[in-house]
Design a protein around this motif. Structure first.
Motif, PDB file in Angstrom:
ATOM      1  N   ILE A  27      33.506  35.016  50.348  1.00  0.00           N
ATOM      2  CA  ILE A  27      33.041  34.123  49.274  1.00  0.00           C
ATOM      3  C   ILE A  27      31.604  33.674  49.531  1.00  0.00           C
ATOM      4  N   ASP A  31      31.203  28.725  46.114  1.00  0.00           N
ATOM      5  CA  ASP A  31      32.432  29.255  45.514  1.00  0.00           C
ATOM      6  C   ASP A  31      33.592  28.292  45.727  1.00  0.00           C
ATOM      7  N   LEU A  33      37.335  28.889  46.160  1.00  0.00           N
ATOM      8  CA  LEU A  33      38.350  29.926  46.361  1.00  0.00           C
ATOM      9  C   LEU A  33      39.726  29.286  46.418  1.00  0.00           C
ATOM     10  N   LYS A 204      37.158  31.776  42.118  1.00  0.00           N
ATOM     11  CA  LYS A 204      37.756  33.030  42.591  1.00  0.00           C
ATOM     12  C   LYS A 204      39.171  32.727  43.077  1.00  0.00           C
TER      13      LYS A 204
END
Length: 365
Positions: A27, A31, A33, A204
């Motif tokens: 990542i 980000d 995640l 993500k």
């Protein structure tokens, strides 16, 4: 720019039992995640490996471009927020938040400035002199987040932080965490079993099952193009309809026949040029099945279906029919006149269909 977190070929075993198998995740800074999957899929174990609380059995793990595979948790420049809050019961909120800085020898002026900044950000200024026992669950979780935020780490790790809260508070705290991420541009790894939480928070998503990564992608990719039947069924509420079907070739595209009890099969045409086997599982989200006249487009095909059940749900009404031996849910508008026992013309948006292999469950298109 180097990834903020880079996991390569990570394995985790307990004795002869493999818990995590060949995990590869990377990542970028900023980000968010989210690790998601059913209970026992290995998501908390993976978070503990990132934190250094669990040694890994194979592979490498880097944070901020530095190899952290064998580095102790305190030297990884991470901050963790636990499901259980993990607050010191005898300390005030202020002392809970600044305790870690005090232990690390941060001067008092910096501690005070950080505390003020974080208390303002989380709107907990009135709570600073209280003890954890005098706080609600949501307030305790804010304090736990405050303690992580004053660290200003490279990476924040959240382990199911909202699972002890009631439904309404979860939604509020979810919004708070999303706002926090946007304000701070923080890099976050977040574990949850709640796929709505995953969809709303993540930039993500990693979907795990049995210690194996099933799919990595943006929320839109995971939702619209699930890699296999497991992801299709797990992500989305209500889940994607997964209907056994037979594929028939004709000149204008692909025809898909879906069996019905005591009636001829429904035959729908998909105008896309697809190379599909004879037997497939057809996947279609409930919102991609509408009432006749409410969905237009080149890919829309209509068919009359017997309504088994009608479930009003406020803004939507869910209509359930049996197709291909499965219960199929259509998400219709609230004012629908659909009634159980009637034939209702439904519009299927064939441009949104996912096809999966019957034997392996893998995506075909």
């Amino acid at each position: 720019m180097a990834p903020i977190l880079d996991i390569q070929n990570l394995y985790k075993n307990y004795g002869a039992t493999e818990i995590l198998k060949d995990i590869n995740i990377s990542i970028e800074p900023g980000d968010f995640l989210v690790l998601v999957g059913p209970s026992g899929c290995g998501k908390s174990t993976l978070l503990n490996c990132i934190a250094g609380l669990e040694p890994i059995s194979g592979g490498t793990l880097s944070i901020g471009g530095k190899d952290m595979t064998h580095v102790s948790p305190k030297d990884r420049d991470i901050a963790m927020v636990f499901q259980s809050y993990a607050l010191y019961p005898t300390m005030s909120v202020a002392k809970n938040i600044t305790f870690g800085m005090k232990v690390r020898g941060v001067d008092q002026a910096t501690q005070d400035a950080k505390l003020k900044e974080v208390a303002s950000l989380l709107q907990i200024e009135p709570l600073l002199n209280r003890r954890p026992s005098q706080l609600s669950g949501g307030q305790r979780q804010r304090v736990a987040m405050g303690r992580a935020l004053v660290r200003d780490p490279k990476l924040f790790l959240f382990d199911e932080p909202l699972s002890n809260l009631d439904a309404k508070l979860r939604v509020e705290m979810r919004t708070e965490i999303k706002k926090l991420h946007q304000t701070l541009d923080a890099s976050i790894v977040y574990v949850t079993h709640d796929q709505i939480e995953a969809m709303t928070l993540a930039t993500k998503i990693v979907v795990l099952k049995g210690g194996v990564v099933q799919q990595i992608g943006t929320p839109a990719e995971i939702y619209n193009r699930p890699a296999n039947l497991f992801v299709a069924d797990f992500m989305g509420s209500p889940a994607m309809n997964l209907i056994p079907a037979r594929v028939q070739r004709n000149g204008t595209g692909t025809q898909v026949a879906i069996a019905r009890d005591g009636a001829d099969p429904i035959v729908l045409t998909d105008t896309r040029d697809l190379d599909l086997p004879e037997e497939v599982i057809l996947g279609l989200r409930p919102e991609d099945i509408a009432e006749s006249g409410f969905r237009a487009g080149a890919g829309v095909q209509e068919a009359a279906c017997l309504v088994d059940m009608v479930e009003p749900a406020g803004a939507d009404t869910y209509v359930v029919s049996e197709l291909g031996g499965r219960q199929v849910t259509a998400r219709l508008h609230a004012e629908t006149s659909a009634r159980a026992g009637q034939m209702l013309k439904l519009a299927f948006d064939m441009s949104k269909v996912s096809y999966f292999a019957k034997a392996t469950g893998e995506r075909l298109n």
